[in-house]
Design an enzyme around this catalytic site. Structure first.
Site, PDB file in Angstrom:
ATOM      1  N   TYR A   7     -22.802  -9.788 -23.178  1.00 20.71           N
ATOM      2  CA  TYR A   7     -24.024  -9.998 -21.404  1.00 20.71           C
ATOM      3  C   TYR A   7     -23.451 -11.577 -21.282  1.00 20.71           C
ATOM      4  O   TYR A   7     -23.544 -11.713 -20.215  1.00 20.71           O
ATOM      5  CB  TYR A   7     -25.229  -9.749 -22.456  1.00 20.71           C
ATOM      6  CG  TYR A   7     -26.415  -9.693 -20.981  1.00 20.71           C
ATOM      7  CD1 TYR A   7     -26.576  -8.691 -20.439  1.00 20.71           C
ATOM      8  CD2 TYR A   7     -27.164 -11.261 -20.561  1.00 20.71           C
ATOM      9  CE1 TYR A   7     -26.983  -8.657 -19.061  1.00 20.71           C
ATOM     10  CE2 TYR A   7     -28.448 -11.183 -20.081  1.00 20.71           C
ATOM     11  CZ  TYR A   7     -28.277  -9.754 -19.730  1.00 20.71           C
ATOM     12  OH  TYR A   7     -29.241  -9.797 -17.706  1.00 20.71           O
TER      13      TYR A   7
ATOM     14  N   SER B 205     -28.384 -14.543 -15.055  1.00 21.37           N
ATOM     15  CA  SER B 205     -29.399 -14.723 -16.082  1.00 21.37           C
ATOM     16  C   SER B 205     -29.330 -15.952 -16.476  1.00 21.37           C
ATOM     17  O   SER B 205     -28.389 -16.478 -16.414  1.00 21.37           O
ATOM     18  CB  SER B 205     -29.107 -14.000 -16.982  1.00 21.37           C
ATOM     19  OG  SER B 205     -29.613 -13.679 -17.948  1.00 21.37           O
TER      20      SER B 205
HETATM   21  P1  NAP Z   1     -33.954  -2.631 -15.454  1.00 23.86           P
HETATM   22  O1  NAP Z   1     -35.269  -2.653 -15.442  1.00 23.86           O
HETATM   23  O2  NAP Z   1     -33.143  -1.771 -16.507  1.00 23.86           O
HETATM   24  O3  NAP Z   1     -33.394  -2.520 -14.043  1.00 23.86           O
HETATM   25  C1  NAP Z   1     -31.973  -2.237 -14.007  1.00 23.86           C
HETATM   26  C2  NAP Z   1     -31.244  -0.553 -13.004  1.00 23.86           C
HETATM   27  O4  NAP Z   1     -30.266  -0.913 -12.567  1.00 23.86           O
HETATM   28  C3  NAP Z   1     -32.195   0.507 -13.602  1.00 23.86           C
HETATM   29  O5  NAP Z   1     -32.424   1.282 -13.033  1.00 23.86           O
HETATM   30  C4  NAP Z   1     -30.714   1.162 -14.064  1.00 23.86           C
HETATM   31  O6  NAP Z   1     -30.469   2.632 -14.405  1.00 23.86           O
HETATM   32  C5  NAP Z   1     -29.845   0.589 -13.268  1.00 23.86           C
HETATM   33  N1  NAP Z   1     -27.883   0.524 -12.916  1.00 23.86           N
HETATM   34  C6  NAP Z   1     -27.279   0.247 -14.538  1.00 23.86           C
HETATM   35  N2  NAP Z   1     -26.464   0.498 -14.902  1.00 23.86           N
HETATM   36  C7  NAP Z   1     -25.901   0.076 -13.552  1.00 23.86           C
HETATM   37  C8  NAP Z   1     -24.598   1.023 -12.941  1.00 23.86           C
HETATM   38  N3  NAP Z   1     -23.550   1.383 -13.526  1.00 23.86           N
HETATM   39  N4  NAP Z   1     -24.867   1.028 -11.017  1.00 23.86           N
HETATM   40  C9  NAP Z   1     -25.701   1.710 -10.829  1.00 23.86           C
HETATM   41  N5  NAP Z   1     -27.059   1.178 -11.375  1.00 23.86           N
HETATM   42  C10 NAP Z   1     -27.256   0.873 -12.740  1.00 23.86           C
HETATM   43  O7  NAP Z   1     -33.187  -4.095 -15.362  1.00 23.86           O
HETATM   44  P2  NAP Z   1     -33.755  -5.285 -14.851  1.00 23.86           P
HETATM   45  O8  NAP Z   1     -34.808  -6.262 -16.262  1.00 23.86           O
HETATM   46  O9  NAP Z   1     -34.616  -5.033 -13.601  1.00 23.86           O
HETATM   47  O10 NAP Z   1     -32.660  -6.212 -14.390  1.00 23.86           O
HETATM   48  C11 NAP Z   1     -32.216  -5.761 -13.353  1.00 23.86           C
HETATM   49  C12 NAP Z   1     -30.833  -7.552 -12.696  1.00 23.86           C
HETATM   50  O11 NAP Z   1     -31.580  -9.014 -13.529  1.00 23.86           O
HETATM   51  C13 NAP Z   1     -29.637  -7.323 -15.114  1.00 23.86           C
HETATM   52  O12 NAP Z   1     -28.447  -7.702 -13.355  1.00 23.86           O
HETATM   53  C14 NAP Z   1     -30.068  -8.148 -15.842  1.00 23.86           C
HETATM   54  O13 NAP Z   1     -29.071  -8.129 -16.865  1.00 23.86           O
HETATM   55  C15 NAP Z   1     -31.001  -8.971 -15.276  1.00 23.86           C
HETATM   56  N6  NAP Z   1     -31.910  -9.879 -16.199  1.00 23.86           N
HETATM   57  C16 NAP Z   1     -32.608  -9.114 -16.297  1.00 23.86           C
HETATM   58  C17 NAP Z   1     -33.389 -10.197 -17.290  1.00 23.86           C
HETATM   59  C18 NAP Z   1     -34.808  -9.611 -17.464  1.00 23.86           C
HETATM   60  O14 NAP Z   1     -35.407  -9.979 -18.310  1.00 23.86           O
HETATM   61  N7  NAP Z   1     -35.684  -8.833 -17.124  1.00 23.86           N
HETATM   62  C19 NAP Z   1     -33.199 -11.379 -17.160  1.00 23.86           C
HETATM   63  C20 NAP Z   1     -31.813 -12.039 -16.903  1.00 23.86           C
HETATM   64  C21 NAP Z   1     -31.587 -11.510 -16.253  1.00 23.86           C
HETATM   65  P3  NAP Z   1     -30.315   3.363 -15.848  1.00 23.86           P
HETATM   66  O15 NAP Z   1     -31.988   3.093 -16.109  1.00 23.86           O
HETATM   67  O16 NAP Z   1     -30.307   4.300 -15.706  1.00 23.86           O
HETATM   68  O17 NAP Z   1     -29.642   2.256 -16.593  1.00 23.86           O
END
Ligand code: NAP
Length: 252
Positions: A156, A143
Site C-alpha cells: 500500500y 495518502s
Molecule cells: P472506501 O470507502 O473503501 O471506498 C473505495 C471505493 O473504491 C469502494 O466503493 C470500492 O469498492 C471502490 N473500489 C475498490 N477497488 C476498485 C476498483 N478496482 N475499481 C473501481 N473501484 C474500486 O475507501 P476510502 O477510504 O474512501 O478510500 C478512497 C481512497 O482514499 C483510496 O485510494 C484510499 O487508499 C485513500 N485513502 C483513504 C484513507 C482513509 O483513511 N480512509 C487514508 C488515506 C488514503 P468495493 O467496496 O467494492 O471495494
C-alpha cells in the site's frame, strides 16, 4: 465558493467514502458528475442521491485495474457530458497486513494494480481529453502513506508513493498544457475502508488519534472540499502538490 456550472467531473471509487463525498461536493458546486466504481450498489446510490438533490450524475461500473475499462469510462463520460474538466482518481484498496517478507505476491500485484496502475490508466486517458480543451485538473488520491513509510502495509505504501510520483511527473510532462495535477494525501478518514482496517487492529484507532495533533479522525467531506478546491480556478497556481489533509499528522 467555486462555480462549477457547465463543468464535468469524473470520480472513481465514488460509491463509498472519500469518492462519494467528492462526487456530492462537485455536484453541489454545479458540475455534472460521472460516478465510477466497482461496487454497483454503492455507485448507483451515489448517482441517485445526486440526481434526486438537483444535480446531474451518471453511474459507470469500472474496475480501474483494467485499462480498457478505464478507457471506456472516460469515453463514456465525454460521450454523455461532452467534455471532461476534473478527474479525481481515487479508487483504492488497503490490501492485506503483514511484514514485508510475509506479504504475498498476489496481494502485492492486486494493490499495485488497483492503487497505482488504476491511477496511471486514468491519467493516460484523461489527459488527452483535457488537452483537447486546453484546460483541466486532475487530483489523485495518494495518502500520508505516500509521504512516509508505515509498518505492515508495504505494498500500500509503495503504491501511494507511486501515485505521488506519477502526479509530479505529469507536471513535468504537461506544465504548460493548462492541466494541473495534484495528489491528496489523507490522514485517517472515517470511511468503510478504515472501519475494516481498524476492526482488524482495534488498538490502532487510539494510537492514530494519539498521534494526530487534532486528536480526531477526519471526515470524507473534509477531503472532498480539498479535492474540489484543488480542481477549481481558485487553485490556479497550485500544481504538483502532495497535499496532506491529515489533522496535522505529517507536521510532527
Ligand atoms: P472506501 O470507502 O473503501 O471506498 C473505495 C471505493 O473504491 C469502494 O466503493 C470500492 O469498492 C471502490 N473500489 C475498490 N477497488 C476498485 C476498483 N478496482 N475499481 C473501481 N473501484 C474500486 O475507501 P476510502 O477510504 O474512501 O478510500 C478512497 C481512497 O482514499 C483510496 O485510494 C484510499 O487508499 C485513500 N485513502 C483513504 C484513507 C482513509 O483513511 N480512509 C487514508 C488515506 C488514503 P468495493 O467496496 O467494492 O471495494
Amino acid at each position: 465558493m467555486p462555480d462549477m456550472n457547465g463543468k464535468v467531473a469524473l470520480v472513481t471509487g465514488a460509491g463509498s467514502g472519500i469518492g462519494r463525498a467528492t462526487a456530492y461536493a462537485f455536484a453541489r458546486y454545479g458540475a455534472k458528475v460521472a460516478v465510477a466504481d466497482l461496487d454497483k450498489l454503492g455507485g448507483v446510490a451515489t448517482e441517485e442521491h445526486i440526481n434526486s438533490t438537483g444535480g446531474e450524475a451518471i453511474f459507470i461500473e469500472v474496475d480501474v485495474s483494467q485499462e480498457m475499462q478505464v478507457k471506456d469510462m472516460i469515453d463514456q463520460t465525454v460521450a454523455e457530458f461532452g467534455r471532461l474538466d476534473y478527474a479525481h482518481n481515487n479508487a483504492g484498496i488497503d490490501g492485506e497486513q503483514a511484514l514485508l517478507a510475509d506479504q504475498t505476491t498476489e496481494n502485492w500485484n492486486r494493490v499495485i494494480a488497483v492503487n497505482l496502475s488504476g491511477v496511471f490508466f486514468g491519467m493516460k486517458y484523461e489527459i488527452p481529453a483535457m488537452l483537447k480543451q486546453g484546460k483541466g485538473a486532475i487530483v489523485n488520491t495518494a495518502s500520508v502513506a505516500g509521504l512516509k513509510g508505515f509498518g505492515n502495509i508495504a505494498p500500500y505504501v509503495a503504491s501511494k508513493h507511486g501515485v505521488a510520483g506519477l502526479t509530479k511527473s505529469a507536471v513535468a510532462d504537461y506544465g504548460t498544457s493548462g492541466i494541473r495535477f495534484n495528489a491528496l494525501c489523507p490522514g485517517v478518514i472515517n470511511t468503510p475502508m478504515v472501519a475494516g482496517f481498524m476492526k482488524e487492529n482495534p488498538e490502532l484507532i487510539d494510537a492514530v488519534i494519539g498521534n494526530t495533533p487534532m486528536a480526531r479522525v477526519g471526515e470524507p467531506s473534509e477531503m472532498a472540499e480539498v479535492v474540489v478546491w484543488l480542481c477549481s480556478d481558485e487553485a490556479s497556481y497550485v500544481n504538483g502538490h502532495t497535499f496532506a489533509a491529515d489533522g496535522g499528522l505529517m507536521a510532527i
